[in-house]
Design a protein around this motif. Structure first.
Motif, PDB file in Angstrom:
ATOM      1  N   CYS A 289      -4.156   0.435  -0.844  1.00  0.00           N
ATOM      2  CA  CYS A 289      -4.804  -0.880  -0.810  1.00  0.00           C
ATOM      3  C   CYS A 289      -6.267  -0.808  -0.372  1.00  0.00           C
ATOM      4  O   CYS A 289      -7.035  -1.726  -0.611  1.00  0.00           O
ATOM      5  CB  CYS A 289      -4.022  -1.829   0.095  1.00  0.00           C
ATOM      6  N   THR A 290      -6.635   0.263   0.293  1.00  0.00           N
ATOM      7  CA  THR A 290      -7.996   0.578   0.768  1.00  0.00           C
ATOM      8  C   THR A 290      -8.496  -0.251   1.962  1.00  0.00           C
ATOM      9  O   THR A 290      -9.641  -0.096   2.385  1.00  0.00           O
ATOM     10  CB  THR A 290      -9.090   0.517  -0.359  1.00  0.00           C
ATOM     11  N   HIS A 291      -7.667  -1.099   2.544  1.00  0.00           N
ATOM     12  CA  HIS A 291      -8.113  -1.900   3.691  1.00  0.00           C
ATOM     13  C   HIS A 291      -7.196  -1.838   4.911  1.00  0.00           C
ATOM     14  O   HIS A 291      -7.546  -2.365   5.961  1.00  0.00           O
ATOM     15  CB  HIS A 291      -8.274  -3.373   3.280  1.00  0.00           C
ATOM     16  N   CYS A 292      -6.020  -1.254   4.771  1.00  0.00           N
ATOM     17  CA  CYS A 292      -5.076  -1.259   5.900  1.00  0.00           C
ATOM     18  C   CYS A 292      -5.415  -0.109   6.862  1.00  0.00           C
ATOM     19  O   CYS A 292      -6.223   0.766   6.531  1.00  0.00           O
ATOM     20  CB  CYS A 292      -3.640  -1.174   5.398  1.00  0.00           C
TER      21      CYS A 292
ATOM     22  N   CYS B 188       0.872  -1.167   0.000  1.00  0.00           N
ATOM     23  CA  CYS B 188       0.000   0.000   0.000  1.00  0.00           C
ATOM     24  C   CYS B 188       0.904   1.210   0.000  1.00  0.00           C
ATOM     25  O   CYS B 188       1.763   1.330   0.862  1.00  0.00           O
ATOM     26  CB  CYS B 188      -0.869  -0.003   1.259  1.00  0.00           C
TER      27      CYS B 188
ATOM     28  N   CYS C 250      -5.140   3.397   5.240  1.00  0.00           N
ATOM     29  CA  CYS C 250      -6.237   3.748   4.325  1.00  0.00           C
ATOM     30  C   CYS C 250      -7.519   4.075   5.088  1.00  0.00           C
ATOM     31  O   CYS C 250      -8.234   4.999   4.739  1.00  0.00           O
ATOM     32  CB  CYS C 250      -6.498   2.596   3.359  1.00  0.00           C
TER      33      CYS C 250
HETATM   34 ZN   LIG Z   1      -3.698   0.737   2.591  1.00  0.00          ZN
END
Ligand SMILES: [Zn+2]
Length: 336
Positions: free
Chosen positions: A124-127, A117, A130
């Motif tokens: 990554c949109t999930h960590c 990410c 994010c």
């Molecule tokens: Zn991320």
């Protein structure tokens, strides 16, 4: 796992899990950014440092030119610090399968996995990064509003007093001739920029992560070799149900306090961390007076305890590794 002082005394200011709708639980980190070396604050591609003319104080309307540090210049280095930490502790690569978070080789073997990410193209949109700091539209994922807010911060002293032009004579090694002379405007060491980072609706662990990033980050300003060393000093932590004040108001309130203090000479002697610490509580108290909402300011022993607990966690590999993993599992399992 979480910090004991926050857990025991301030837990009601955090959400138990990442919320789907806002509940306006604000936790503000009130700090000073201090240059500890020469630094350059410019926008991308610019040669001149960023400055802005603003009223000198809240009580003093005369215009003064100040050095500015844009929001992105403050938050991006802290995001990079946090993300490097996540990578170091094996958060990437990961995969999400039937609501379960899978790490390492096992994740790589799955068709859909997240290798890394990074800003700004590869989020990554999930960590945790994010989910806390947000992201602009990512294909197939939409956009996520940040749960951390800040704005441009401003120097207290006028720009003329805190900058220095340095000229370089670039020697051409091959031809043994002295080449072009380039000049840059530098911010001198010992320049203070008061700033507030406001988090909203974070879990206690997310807040601990954000605070850790602020304490760990030391390089800000123009990217590449011209980044300067900046030390972040946390003055207070405040819990509230509204936003507190703008960074400019914070700078202006300090300016007024220093002008009213006959022992402080902003022109000749300059400012020290002691000067800020001497006036910080009163300045925050004054600004708090304009807030139409509940505010609880944490300073003194409790604040020191919170900061020490964050430092201790960041020093202790045995605790930090599971802390980051659990933080990530909570982020990655959050499905809208
Ligand atoms: Zn991320």
């Amino acid at each position: 796992m979480t910090l004991s002082t926050l857990q025991e005394k301030y837990s009601e200011n955090f959400v138990p899990t990442i919320p789907r709708t806002p509940t306006n639980r604000y936790a503000s980190i009130i700090l000073l950014r201090e240059t500890k070396s020469y630094a350059i604050f410019t926008t991308e591609g610019g040669e001149q440092q960023d400055v802005e003319q603003t009223p000198a104080g809240l009580k003093r309307p005369e215009p003064t030119t100040r050095l500015v540090m844009f929001k992105r210049k403050q938050v991006a280095p802290e995001r990079r610090t946090g993300k490097a930490l996540l990578r170091q502790y094996g958060i990437f690569p990961y995969a999400i399968q039937k609501g379960q978070v899978i790490f390492g080789e096992e994740a790589l073997a799955l068709k859909e996995h997240y290798e890394d990410c990074y800003l700004t193209e590869g989020l990554c949109t999930h960590c945790p990064d994010c989910l806390i700091y947000g992201y602009a539209a990512v294909e197939g994922e939409g956009a996520r509003k940040a749960r951390l807010m800040t704005d441009t911060c401003f120097s207290v002293r006028p720009y003329e007093l805190i900058q220095k032009q340095v000229k370089f004579n670039v020697i051409d090694e091959a031809k043994h001739t002295s080449g072009t002379i380039t000049a840059y405007d530098y911010t001198t060491p010992g320049v203070f920029l008061p700033a507030v980072e406001t988090t909203v609706d974070l879990t206690m662990d997310e807040f601990t992560y954000v605070l850790g990033n602020i304490l760990r980050t030391t390089r800000y300003g123009k990217e590449g070799t011209r980044q300067g060393f900046v030390r972040n000093h946390v003055l207070a932590i405040a819990f509230s149900d509204v936003e507190l004040f703008a960074n400019l108001e914070f700078t202006q309130a300090f300016y007024d306090a220093f002008m009213d203090d006959s022992e402080i000479d902003m022109v000749e002697r300059g400012l020290s961390l002691d000067d800020f610490q001497k006036h910080a509580n009163q300045v925050i108290e004054t600004l708090k007076g304009n807030v139409a909402g509940r505010v609880q300011v944490v300073t003194g022993e409790d604040m020191k305890a919170i900061l020490n607990e964050v430092r201790e966690l960041n020093r202790d590999v045995e605790r930090l590794a599971p802390f980051l993993k659990e933080l990530h599992v909570h982020s990655a399992s959050f499905i809208v």
